[in-house]
Write an enzyme that holds these catalytic residues in place. Sequence first.
Site, PDB file in Angstrom:
ATOM      1  N   CYS A  40       0.850  -1.196   0.000  1.00  0.00           N
ATOM      2  CA  CYS A  40       0.000   0.000   0.000  1.00  0.00           C
ATOM      3  C   CYS A  40       0.887   1.249   0.000  1.00  0.00           C
ATOM      4  CB  CYS A  40      -0.899  -0.004   1.238  1.00  0.00           C
ATOM      5  SG  CYS A  40      -2.051   1.398   1.276  1.00  0.00           S
ATOM      6  N   ASP A  42       0.460   3.752   1.709  1.00  0.00           N
ATOM      7  CA  ASP A  42       0.432   4.343   3.057  1.00  0.00           C
ATOM      8  C   ASP A  42       1.849   4.617   3.571  1.00  0.00           C
ATOM      9  OD1 ASP A  42       0.231   4.529   6.008  1.00  0.00           O
ATOM     10  OD2 ASP A  42      -1.872   4.022   5.658  1.00  0.00           O
ATOM     11  N   ARG A  44       2.978   4.806   6.377  1.00  0.00           N
ATOM     12  CA  ARG A  44       3.377   4.078   7.595  1.00  0.00           C
ATOM     13  C   ARG A  44       3.828   2.649   7.315  1.00  0.00           C
ATOM     14  NH1 ARG A  44      -2.316   5.257  10.281  1.00  0.00           N
ATOM     15  NH2 ARG A  44      -2.829   4.698   8.128  1.00  0.00           N
ATOM     16  N   HIS A  96      -2.289  -3.911   4.988  1.00  0.00           N
ATOM     17  CA  HIS A  96      -2.150  -3.565   6.410  1.00  0.00           C
ATOM     18  C   HIS A  96      -3.512  -3.286   7.034  1.00  0.00           C
ATOM     19  CE1 HIS A  96      -2.738   0.888   5.916  1.00  0.00           C
ATOM     20  NE2 HIS A  96      -2.456   0.559   4.670  1.00  0.00           N
ATOM     21  N   CYS A  99      -6.268   0.077   6.893  1.00  0.00           N
ATOM     22  CA  CYS A  99      -6.023   0.653   5.564  1.00  0.00           C
ATOM     23  C   CYS A  99      -7.187   1.580   5.172  1.00  0.00           C
ATOM     24  CB  CYS A  99      -5.864  -0.463   4.539  1.00  0.00           C
ATOM     25  SG  CYS A  99      -5.485   0.150   2.878  1.00  0.00           S
TER      26      CYS A  99
HETATM   27 CO    CO Z   1      -3.461   1.208   3.041  1.00  0.00          CO
END
Ligand code: CO
Length: 199
Positions: A40, A42, A44, A96, A99
């Site tokens: 992803c 993302d 993090r 994750h 999400c």
């Molecule tokens: Co995500």
Amino acid sequence: MIKDLLSRNQTWSEQRRAENSDYFENLSRLQQPEYLWIGCSDSRVPANVITGLEPGEVFVHRNVANLVHPTDLNMLSVVEYAVNQLNVKHIIVCGHYGCGGVRASVGGQRLGLIDHWLEPIREVADQQFRCLECGSWTDGELDKLCEASIISQVQRLARTPTMQAAWAAGKEVAIHGWVYGLKDGLLSDLCCTVRQIAD
Ligand code: CO
């Protein structure tokens, strides 16, 4: 401050050279990663950081909610290059918990282009869980949907002509599905590894 990034980069580069004066010289000659990471976007969930891998050790493709669209030329080009040229041995599709893409997919709101992008998750939700009009999802349900979507993306990738051709040509490459916990920083194997043509 954006300038800080450049000065941090200088410090990092100097530290690497101090440890090994040939560090960049060696890395610039070739890359031989054993892993392709499809994760992803993302911020993090940075592939290298959470797996403890160094530059040169993992080839990376990231998009919102780590999805496999069979018509995504970007992802398919990455996969084809990783499998045929770099000879990666493992492809890790990593999603994750928590999400935003998974949550948005069943949130019932029209957000624009992203609705089209997130359609594969809605498909999993509709087929494996419940109708999309049946109220809001709890965090626990979203976690389950997140895992089911990852498993589904592994299977979708296995069915692409790119992967089927690679296996037919004798490439030994496995596709794994993993999930990452934002709250504990731990990766878990969803045990859905595919090593050959799925169907
Ligand atoms: Co995500």
